[in-house]
Scaffold this motif. Structure first.
Motif, PDB file in Angstrom:
ATOM      1  N   LYS A  63       0.922  -1.229  -0.040  1.00 18.01           N
ATOM      2  CA  LYS A  63      -0.041  -0.052   0.201  1.00 18.01           C
ATOM      3  C   LYS A  63       0.833   1.242  -0.159  1.00 18.01           C
ATOM      4  CE  LYS A  63      -3.662  -2.609   0.023  1.00 18.01           C
ATOM      5  NZ  LYS A  63      -3.372  -3.737  -0.258  1.00 18.01           N
ATOM      6  N   LYS A  99       1.814   1.400  -3.609  1.00 20.89           N
ATOM      7  CA  LYS A  99       0.755   1.693  -4.668  1.00 20.89           C
ATOM      8  C   LYS A  99       0.218   3.156  -4.438  1.00 20.89           C
ATOM      9  CE  LYS A  99      -2.509  -1.613  -5.332  1.00 20.89           C
ATOM     10  NZ  LYS A  99      -3.335  -2.634  -5.034  1.00 20.89           N
ATOM     11  N   THR A 153      -6.617  -7.075  -5.804  1.00 25.55           N
ATOM     12  CA  THR A 153      -7.182  -6.542  -7.233  1.00 25.55           C
ATOM     13  C   THR A 153      -6.313  -7.069  -8.391  1.00 25.55           C
ATOM     14  OG1 THR A 153      -6.070  -4.503  -6.856  1.00 25.55           O
ATOM     15  CG2 THR A 153      -8.109  -4.650  -5.877  1.00 25.55           C
TER      16      THR A 153
HETATM   17  C1  LIG Z   1      -4.189  -5.143  -0.410  1.00 29.59           C
HETATM   18  C2  LIG Z   1      -3.431  -6.096  -0.331  1.00 29.59           C
HETATM   19  C3  LIG Z   1      -2.838  -7.337  -1.277  1.00 29.59           C
HETATM   20  C4  LIG Z   1      -3.671  -7.163  -2.595  1.00 29.59           C
HETATM   21  O1  LIG Z   1      -3.062  -6.360  -3.367  1.00 29.59           O
HETATM   22  P1  LIG Z   1      -3.447  -5.918  -4.985  1.00 29.59           P
HETATM   23  O2  LIG Z   1      -2.586  -5.003  -5.407  1.00 29.59           O
HETATM   24  O3  LIG Z   1      -4.717  -5.432  -4.678  1.00 29.59           O
HETATM   25  O4  LIG Z   1      -3.530  -7.367  -5.602  1.00 29.59           O
HETATM   26  C5  LIG Z   1      -1.928  -8.017  -0.698  1.00 29.59           C
HETATM   27  N1  LIG Z   1      -1.363  -8.055   0.494  1.00 29.59           N
HETATM   28  C6  LIG Z   1      -1.615  -7.229   1.423  1.00 29.59           C
HETATM   29  C7  LIG Z   1      -0.947  -7.372   2.641  1.00 29.59           C
HETATM   30  C8  LIG Z   1      -2.398  -6.064   1.193  1.00 29.59           C
HETATM   31  O5  LIG Z   1      -2.827  -5.383   2.197  1.00 29.59           O
END
Ligand SMILES: *Cc1c(COP(=O)(O)O)cnc(C)c1O
Length: 316
Positions: free
Chosen positions: A52, A55, A187
């Motif tokens: 996160k 991202k 996702t």
């Molecule tokens: C949100 C999350 C994911 C998933 O990531 P995406 O990019 O949505 O596939 C994987 N691992 C953790 C710990 C997350 O918080």
């Protein structure tokens, strides 16, 4: 303008790449390394962490450059994405707004997001889907005139650019491209970012955290939107979701405890537990050829553990 401290939170040093050793890895004849993005955060335990953090990075820079003062996004009551967005907003001085699906429920995740200054709006499932696919209501446009809207889970092209940086870090730290990079998928944004960054140098293996065959299409879609040159060399395995998102079994929790005992690395049952459970199962089944190097990305998500334990009355 960002001050120096704020700028630092957006340029963290690479997370460690840690090799792990145990009899199951030895038996499979592999090298297994963990990319410790669970340690990637502006401060230990901050919810703006892991995948996160990656991202959001370029989204936050973009929002800042464009003069947006409010970040709005969507999620469930236990959303790591909303928690991270609230944390990032606190560090960087954005107002944050979370649109939450369903009735208000007790959730340590949302409590933390509120403590980090996030405004929460609870909406029905139907209203939530409508908001996701259409524009925000006029009244909100008036209330938040300079807002930047992030999709559910934060997966957009800028998120892919942030996750693509995993590729260079891993190759630098390892001195070579691994055979496989494995990651948990919600996702599919993080996986798509890895594909973008690796450009075919490693295979990318996704382990789906939820049920649904939409992921292949979603990843294709994200790669197209990001104008990726490379669209091949990845695969999503749907055998380890344990019945769906936030579904689990005693076996999964036992595995997580074993892994923590053995390697002193904490996993959680929503994403990373399923990833490593899947990898160990695939190893035992001979899925990876001996001599291969597998890098598993620990995407973080440990902020969600408290919520999981409260919700299901279990101790992980
Ligand atoms: C949100 C999350 C994911 C998933 O990531 P995406 O990019 O949505 O596939 C994987 N691992 C953790 C710990 C997350 O918080």
């Amino acid at each position: 303008m960002l001050n120096d401290l704020q700028r630092e939170t957006l340029t963290l040093p690479p997370s460690p790449l840690q090799e792990i050793f145990d009899e199951r890895v030895t038996e499979a004849g592999l090298r297994l390394l963990v990319k410790r993005d669970d340690l990637l955060a502006p401060a230990p335990g901050d919810p703006w962490c892991g995948n996160k953090w990656r991202k959001l990075k370029y989204n936050l820079l973009h929002a800042q450059e464009q003069g947006f003062d409010t970040l709005i996004s969507f999620g469930g009551a236990h959303s790591n994405h909303l928690a991270a967005l609230a944390g990032a907003g606190r560090w960087l001085g954005f107002r944050t707004v979370g649109i939450v699906r369903g009735e208000p429920i007790a959730s340590p995740t949302l409590e933390r997001a509120e403590a980090d200054g996030m405004e929460l709006h609870f909406v029905s499932r139907r209203e939530f889907s409508r908001l996701l696919s259409e524009e925000l209501p006029r009244a909100w446009e008036v209330k938040y005139p300079r807002h930047y809207l992030l999709p559910m889970g934060g997966s957009n092209s800028l998120a892919l650019s942030g996750c693509a940086e995993l590729a260079g870090e891993i190759i630098n730290q390892l001195g070579d491209a691994p055979t496989t990079v494995a990651v948990s998928c919600g996702t599919g944004g993080t996986l798509a970012g890895l594909v973008l960054g690796l450009r075919g140098r490693s295979r990318v293996l996704g382990v789906a955290a939820l049920k649904g065959d939409f992921l292949d299409r979603e990843v294709q879609h994200l790669l197209q939107a990001a104008e990726a040159e490379e669209h091949e060399g990845w695969e999503i395995i749907n055998d380890y979701h344990f019945g769906g998102f936030a579904k689990y079994s005693p076996e999964l929790l036992d595995f997580i405890r074993w892994f923590q005992d053995r390697h002193a690395i904490q996993l959680e049952p929503l994403y990373t537990g399923k990833l490593f459970f899947g990898l160990y199962d695939l190893m035992a089944k001979g899925y990876f050829a001996p001599g291969h190097t597998v890098v598993a990305v620990h995407t973080g998500g440990l902020q969600g553990l408290a919520g999981f334990e409260t919700r299901f009355q279990v101790k992980v």
